[in-house]
Design a protein around this motif. Structure first.
Motif, PDB file in Angstrom:
ATOM      1  N   CYS A  74      21.375  -5.731   6.181  1.00 51.13           N
ATOM      2  CA  CYS A  74      21.134  -4.318   6.511  1.00 51.13           C
ATOM      3  C   CYS A  74      21.145  -3.513   5.226  1.00 51.13           C
ATOM      4  CB  CYS A  74      22.199  -3.798   7.477  1.00 51.13           C
ATOM      5  SG  CYS A  74      22.330  -1.996   7.481  1.00 51.13           S
ATOM      6  N   HIS A  78      18.066  -1.205   3.624  1.00 51.36           N
ATOM      7  CA  HIS A  78      18.197   0.230   3.382  1.00 51.36           C
ATOM      8  C   HIS A  78      18.142   0.557   1.888  1.00 51.36           C
ATOM      9  CE1 HIS A  78      20.036   1.301   7.584  1.00 51.36           C
ATOM     10  NE2 HIS A  78      18.819   0.814   7.642  1.00 51.36           N
ATOM     11  N   MET A  82      15.780   3.187  -0.243  1.00 46.52           N
ATOM     12  CA  MET A  82      16.326   4.258  -1.083  1.00 46.52           C
ATOM     13  C   MET A  82      15.854   4.138  -2.524  1.00 46.52           C
ATOM     14  SD  MET A  82      20.126   4.650   0.601  1.00 46.52           S
ATOM     15  CE  MET A  82      20.666   2.986   0.259  1.00 46.52           C
ATOM     16  N   GLY A  99       6.636  -0.369   6.672  1.00 42.93           N
ATOM     17  CA  GLY A  99       6.866   1.081   6.737  1.00 42.93           C
ATOM     18  C   GLY A  99       8.347   1.425   6.629  1.00 42.93           C
ATOM     19  N   PRO A 101      10.193   3.735   8.387  1.00 38.32           N
ATOM     20  CA  PRO A 101      10.977   3.798   9.635  1.00 38.32           C
ATOM     21  C   PRO A 101      11.381   2.409  10.119  1.00 38.32           C
ATOM     22  CG  PRO A 101       9.034   5.212   9.790  1.00 38.32           C
ATOM     23  CD  PRO A 101       8.887   4.429   8.528  1.00 38.32           C
ATOM     24  N   VAL A 104      14.316   1.135   8.088  1.00 36.60           N
ATOM     25  CA  VAL A 104      15.567   1.809   8.452  1.00 36.60           C
ATOM     26  C   VAL A 104      16.066   1.266   9.791  1.00 36.60           C
ATOM     27  CG1 VAL A 104      16.583   4.028   9.115  1.00 36.60           C
ATOM     28  CG2 VAL A 104      15.043   3.909   7.145  1.00 36.60           C
ATOM     29  N   ASP A 108      19.430  -0.868  10.880  1.00 32.72           N
ATOM     30  CA  ASP A 108      20.387  -0.387  11.886  1.00 32.72           C
ATOM     31  C   ASP A 108      20.641  -1.457  12.947  1.00 32.72           C
ATOM     32  OD1 ASP A 108      20.401   2.002  10.558  1.00 32.72           O
ATOM     33  OD2 ASP A 108      19.170   3.089  12.014  1.00 32.72           O
ATOM     34  N   CYS A 137      31.975  -1.899   5.577  1.00 33.14           N
ATOM     35  CA  CYS A 137      30.670  -1.205   5.625  1.00 33.14           C
ATOM     36  C   CYS A 137      30.780   0.194   5.049  1.00 33.14           C
ATOM     37  CB  CYS A 137      30.215  -1.015   7.071  1.00 33.14           C
ATOM     38  SG  CYS A 137      29.484  -2.440   7.772  1.00 33.14           S
ATOM     39  N   GLN A 138      31.847   0.882   5.438  1.00 30.19           N
ATOM     40  CA  GLN A 138      31.989   2.254   4.959  1.00 30.19           C
ATOM     41  C   GLN A 138      32.179   2.273   3.443  1.00 30.19           C
ATOM     42  OE1 GLN A 138      35.163   3.594   7.481  1.00 30.19           O
ATOM     43  NE2 GLN A 138      33.743   4.285   9.045  1.00 30.19           N
ATOM     44  N   CYS A 141      28.808   1.688   1.877  1.00 26.43           N
ATOM     45  CA  CYS A 141      27.994   2.913   1.896  1.00 26.43           C
ATOM     46  C   CYS A 141      28.457   3.869   0.801  1.00 26.43           C
ATOM     47  CB  CYS A 141      28.097   3.616   3.241  1.00 26.43           C
ATOM     48  SG  CYS A 141      27.333   2.710   4.583  1.00 26.43           S
ATOM     49  N   GLU A 142      29.756   3.988   0.641  1.00 26.47           N
ATOM     50  CA  GLU A 142      30.263   4.887  -0.387  1.00 26.47           C
ATOM     51  C   GLU A 142      29.823   4.416  -1.779  1.00 26.47           C
ATOM     52  OE1 GLU A 142      34.491   5.019  -1.131  1.00 26.47           O
ATOM     53  OE2 GLU A 142      34.324   7.142  -1.665  1.00 26.47           O
ATOM     54  N   GLN A 144      27.209   2.645  -2.561  1.00 24.28           N
ATOM     55  CA  GLN A 144      25.775   2.899  -2.710  1.00 24.28           C
ATOM     56  C   GLN A 144      25.528   4.377  -2.967  1.00 24.28           C
ATOM     57  OE1 GLN A 144      23.903   0.359  -2.774  1.00 24.28           O
ATOM     58  NE2 GLN A 144      24.018  -0.955  -0.964  1.00 24.28           N
ATOM     59  N   SER A 145      26.284   5.199  -2.254  1.00 26.24           N
ATOM     60  CA  SER A 145      26.072   6.633  -2.383  1.00 26.24           C
ATOM     61  C   SER A 145      26.462   7.115  -3.785  1.00 26.24           C
ATOM     62  CB  SER A 145      26.856   7.334  -1.274  1.00 26.24           C
ATOM     63  OG  SER A 145      27.303   8.586  -1.660  1.00 26.24           O
ATOM     64  N   VAL A 148      23.715   6.044  -6.199  1.00 23.68           N
ATOM     65  CA  VAL A 148      22.576   6.951  -6.136  1.00 23.68           C
ATOM     66  C   VAL A 148      22.883   8.228  -6.906  1.00 23.68           C
ATOM     67  CG1 VAL A 148      21.299   8.464  -4.557  1.00 23.68           C
ATOM     68  CG2 VAL A 148      21.659   6.060  -3.950  1.00 23.68           C
ATOM     69  N   ARG A 152      21.489  11.187 -10.899  1.00 20.45           N
ATOM     70  CA  ARG A 152      21.361  12.625 -11.190  1.00 20.45           C
ATOM     71  C   ARG A 152      22.429  13.094 -12.175  1.00 20.45           C
ATOM     72  NH1 ARG A 152      21.569  13.810  -4.914  1.00 20.45           N
ATOM     73  NH2 ARG A 152      19.849  12.436  -4.351  1.00 20.45           N
TER      74      ARG A 152
END
Lengths: 323, 323
Positions: A74, A78, A82, A99, A101, A104, A108, A137-138, A141-142, A144-145, A148, A152
């Protein structure tokens, strides 16, 4: 664990089954079987070996092995969305072939099926395992976030970069080992030792993967040469170089900020600057230190000596280590 | 259930907690509390009422109510990314305010937390509930994926459109009702009756929502007028009109294929053509039929009469029905 992953994918609704099978390298875009490069199944192998290391029956941990692999995939699906990554293992990524969608949604659906596979596993452990995997998982995600957000961010500290690597890689690998322990019925102390072992292995793995993202052979990695540099990724060796307070580090910072990503010569120059600034040596040294720390957790672990030896061999394989 | 959702969001890693709180309407982009429009909590209310309808203690079903709401909100976040929707409930969508990766990752984290909340729920039911919710998630993904594929498909049959609506809306609402039954300790037959009741309510809800997507007041819906037409959505009333074999239906088909999406007059004309082709009347008639079918499942249900009456009232509220 492969049959369990296949079964989980077979249990997906038709449209997503086809996409997931393509992603796993089993089928082409139309669903016809092909011979593509398959995943290395690092995480499921760790789950099963961890279960044996504490004297458990690896077959009881198969649902956990499959679940961890489903979560990992998963995150790959994703991630590619990104990152806008065009290829993966020498084939077009799912978002390119089907594609955004679809990528994603298939991600999921794989995530949901991971929890389903776990819940359908051996009864006394499945609830603990769901909480364990959800937490991993959480953290993933953190990680990865944060990764990202680095794009910046002008200055990233080594400490931040390390924390991010723990989140995006080491947490799930640590959790894979912990889950092996859970399904082997190990007590809390041993489950936590397995987790710590896995986290150190995971960090070593990420450090080595970061080196491949700069110096890896495209033939072997399936990604373009220097892909992480072209993408201006702030991976660990890069951050080490940027924070090195050397001339090479400062030149690298300039190129990272103002260079043209399409300029292949600049990418090659960046790799040289990272080496000159000591980023490569630092990463290799850190990886060794993580592997030593992982070893130390295994030294402490009371369990089945053969199983522990196997887990050690697996860790060596994953991290390209010759003893 | 609100405190449980808040607790689940509080348990997220910091970066995603802020984004999730923004999405739920609790905070602004910097994390400061605001008074925004909140969700209607249709799904959690159904979980709790369903538990009472079969004589259960609603408080035991609170984790399921929270979990269903978390899944629903994951799907909203990912949906907005896939649709490119700029606003939701009068505020910028998460991907607009924070970026696409953040919206994808926060959705993933919410999905994981849904399973965590369930697994931490009352022991004898939590495993069944995880399997139930994972299955509903997969159906939801399938429905969304079909919905997306309709955009590329020239002809969509009413049967396909109905199946898609079942997947993307009715499955999770049916599952919400089933989960209420599971946590009330209801037997299989009553759990399945609750599911069927919920699926019919869900389909009615989707039909009415589709009408709002065409004729809804932007003030009330928080979306631009005729948003579904501008987006060339093949929602149920649209497909009914397209399949109607009427002049108005054929004119609509032409506009859907060749019209300029920025042409507001054309959008208004489309709405008229759908009405003329009988799409609106058909949708209202179908919604009534679904509500009658839902009623019939409640008539059959043996449980607590007060709880069943409450569930009926809730269903009326959700579907704007005056008896």
């Amino acid at each position: 664990m492969d049959p369990v992953v296949r079964e989980a994918v077979d249990g997906l609704p038709a449209s997503m089954r086809r996409i997931a099978g393509y992603h796993f390298g089993w089928w082409d875009t139309s669903g016809a079987p092909i011979r593509a490069e398959l995943g290395k199944s690092v995480r499921p192998a760790l789950v099963l070996c961890a279960a044996r290391a504490v004297g458990g029956d690896a077959s009881l941990a198969v649902p956990a092995a499959a679940a961890v692999e489903l979560v990992h995939n998963c995150s790959l699906l994703h991630d590619d969305v990104m990152d806008g990554a065009p290829t993966w293992r020498h084939r077009p990524t799912v978002w390119t072939a089907f594609g955004v969608p679809e990528a994603v949604l298939t991600g999921d659906a794989l995530l949901a099926s991971a929890f389903r596979v776990l819940a359908e596993g051996p009864a006394p452990f499945s609830v603990t395992a769901v909480v364990e995997l959800a937490t991993a998982c959480q953290r993933l995600c953190e990680g990865q976030s944060e990764d990202v957000s680095f794009e910046r961010q002008v200055e990233v500290s080594l400490d931040q970069a390390r924390r991010t690597a723990v989140g995006k890689t080491a947490s799930l690998i640590g959790s894979a080992c912990a889950l092996g322990g859970v399904f082997a019925g190990a007590d809390h102390t041993r489950v936590e030792s397995l987790r710590r072992f896995g986290e150190h292995i995971g960090l070593a793995y990420q450090l080595l993967d970061d080196l491949l993202g700069i110096w890896g052979d495209p033939e072997a990695t399936g990604k373009p040469a220097g892909a992480d540099l072209t993408g201006r990724k702030k991976s660990l060796p890069v951050v080490a170089a940027l924070c090195s307070d050397t001339d090479a580090g400062r030149q690298l910072a300039k190129l990272y900020r103002h260079g043209d990503p399409r300029d292949a010569a600049a990418t090659a120059r960046m790799a040289g600057l990272i080496e000159e600034a000591g980023g490569r040596a630092w990463a290799l040294g850190r990886a060794d230190a993580e592997l030593a720390a992982a070893d130390a957790w295994l030294d402490e672990l009371s369990g089945d000596p053969n199983g522990i030896a196997e887990l050690r061999t697996l860790a060596d394989l994953i991290t390209y280590r010759d003893r």
